[in-house]
Design an enzyme around this catalytic site. Structure first.
Site, mmCIF file in Angstrom:
data_model
loop_
_atom_site.group_PDB
_atom_site.id
_atom_site.type_symbol
_atom_site.label_atom_id
_atom_site.label_comp_id
_atom_site.label_asym_id
_atom_site.label_seq_id
_atom_site.Cartn_x
_atom_site.Cartn_y
_atom_site.Cartn_z
ATOM 1 N N GLU A 142 -93.860 33.862 -36.654
ATOM 2 C CA GLU A 142 -93.923 33.452 -37.857
ATOM 3 C C GLU A 142 -92.943 32.394 -38.204
ATOM 4 O O GLU A 142 -91.689 33.020 -38.228
ATOM 5 C CB GLU A 142 -93.828 34.783 -39.406
ATOM 6 C CG GLU A 142 -94.335 33.900 -40.768
ATOM 7 C CD GLU A 142 -94.751 34.322 -41.689
ATOM 8 O OE1 GLU A 142 -94.575 34.164 -42.521
ATOM 9 O OE2 GLU A 142 -94.760 35.449 -41.152
ATOM 10 N N HIS B 267 -86.551 38.291 -40.452
ATOM 11 C CA HIS B 267 -87.553 38.366 -41.708
ATOM 12 C C HIS B 267 -87.026 37.617 -42.970
ATOM 13 O O HIS B 267 -88.224 35.881 -43.813
ATOM 14 C CB HIS B 267 -88.486 39.372 -42.143
ATOM 15 C CG HIS B 267 -89.130 38.644 -43.450
ATOM 16 N ND1 HIS B 267 -88.910 39.013 -44.473
ATOM 17 C CD2 HIS B 267 -91.150 38.848 -43.176
ATOM 18 C CE1 HIS B 267 -90.056 38.832 -45.475
ATOM 19 N NE2 HIS B 267 -91.405 38.279 -44.641
ATOM 20 N N GLU C 1 -95.975 40.490 -33.651
ATOM 21 C CA GLU C 1 -95.405 39.722 -34.590
ATOM 22 C C GLU C 1 -94.532 39.364 -35.340
ATOM 23 O O GLU C 1 -93.807 40.530 -35.267
ATOM 24 C CB GLU C 1 -96.486 39.865 -36.001
ATOM 25 C CG GLU C 1 -96.370 38.953 -37.627
ATOM 26 C CD GLU C 1 -95.496 39.363 -38.112
ATOM 27 O OE1 GLU C 1 -95.405 38.077 -39.213
ATOM 28 O OE2 GLU C 1 -94.970 40.034 -38.044
ATOM 29 N N ASP D 86 -90.687 37.477 -37.344
ATOM 30 C CA ASP D 86 -90.394 35.992 -37.650
ATOM 31 C C ASP D 86 -89.269 35.542 -37.889
ATOM 32 O O ASP D 86 -88.255 36.387 -36.732
ATOM 33 C CB ASP D 86 -89.770 36.983 -39.349
ATOM 34 C CG ASP D 86 -91.354 37.436 -39.968
ATOM 35 O OD1 ASP D 86 -91.759 37.151 -40.461
ATOM 36 O OD2 ASP D 86 -90.881 38.916 -39.764
ATOM 37 N N HIS E 28 -96.593 44.797 -36.312
ATOM 38 C CA HIS E 28 -95.943 43.387 -37.328
ATOM 39 C C HIS E 28 -94.410 44.129 -37.721
ATOM 40 O O HIS E 28 -94.181 45.135 -37.880
ATOM 41 C CB HIS E 28 -97.013 44.329 -39.242
ATOM 42 C CG HIS E 28 -96.203 43.471 -39.712
ATOM 43 N ND1 HIS E 28 -95.630 43.674 -41.334
ATOM 44 C CD2 HIS E 28 -96.226 41.905 -39.890
ATOM 45 C CE1 HIS E 28 -95.535 42.843 -41.634
ATOM 46 N NE2 HIS E 28 -95.880 41.946 -41.443
#
Length: 266
Positions: free
Chosen positions: A120, A60, A45, A47, A18
């Site tokens: 994301e 992020h 994962e 961002d 993550h």
């Protein structure tokens, strides 16, 4: 070649760092992605946000303040200005000089490290320009084949897939739905990204029957321990779901913990 996000096709459950192995390296940096691979992970994962000059960078927040030595909004900075920031020293002196990478750079690293990417969409200011930039980044089928675009905004994911038909999309959910399959199909999703706290095995079976992949986010070891002390049987339940083949990707901040847990569970 398109990489699969389904355990039934891979023969293994992806372990996903993550923001990379963010327990051991500064989040969303190449160092964190290399650490993911070194700890036994196969997925990251990340961002993504758009810069002033329409480059997608991996961070992020909409501001650079928290994870760099700079200040200000990503939208007001060029990719070159972003690249000049130190994104590692806040985490530890050993990571001084780590940069905020572009999405192009992360995809290149993923090829080298043989990782798949769940990217994301954190962009909130100029979504139309973001999609146009994403088209260019994913123009090569080899690059697109390693990527799953994810978001809380399922409507936007549907628009992204309409603009980039070959891209796969995953909807993030923090609550249960009465009919999760209908939710996924309504947005043309290939995956649901479900938090451990709301994971339901019956929902998972129905999603798999519909051909929809499942990523279960398991937080970090401290959160798991806290839940256990509170009387929640997260670890026992998670182990059972892994053995039952209900999870395609298991994600968390500590990839070493994920690797050990998967090994013990199955």
């Amino acid at each position: 070649m398109q990489k699969s996000f389904l355990a039934s096709e891979n023969g293994f459950i992806h372990l996903c760092g993550h923001r990379g192995h963010s327990d051991g390296a500064p989040e969303n940096t190449i160092a964190a992605f290399k650490a993911t691979r070194d700890c036994g992970g196969t997925s990251i994962e990340i961002d993504t946000v758009l810069t002033k000059d329409n480059e997608i960078v991996v961070i992020h927040d909409l501001l650079v303040d928290r994870t760099t030595n700079g200040t200000g909004a990503v939208k007001d900075m060029t990719a070159a200005e972003i690249a000049g920031l130190d994104a590692g020293s806040w985490f530890g002196a050993d990571f001084t000089g780590e940069r905020i990478p572009t999405l192009r750079e992360v995809i290149a690293a993923a090829h080298e490290l043989d990782l798949v990417i769940e990217a994301e969409i954190k962009e909130k200011v100029n979504l139309a320009a973001y999609v146009e930039a994403l088209k260019q980044v994913l123009a090569d089928p080899r690059d697109c084949g390693r990527v799953m675009m994810i978001s809380f905004d399922h409507a936007h994911l549907k628009a992204v897939k309409a603009a980039i038909p070959n891209v796969r999309t995953g909807g993030i959910v923090h609550e249960r739905f009465a009919d999760p399959v209908a939710v996924a199909l309504a947005a043309d999703l290939d995956e649901l990204c479900i938090d451990l706290s709301v994971f339901d095995p019956q929902d998972a079976r129905r999603l798999h029957e519909a051909g929809i992949a499942i990523r279960c986010h398991a937080y970090n070891p401290a959160s798991i321990e806290e839940a256990t002390r509170a009387g929640l049987a997260w670890t026992d339940e998670l182990a059972g779901w892994l053995r039952a083949g209900l999870i395609d990707t298991l994600s968390g901040d500590d990839v070493t913990w994920l690797h050990r847990f998967r090994s013990n569970a199955i």
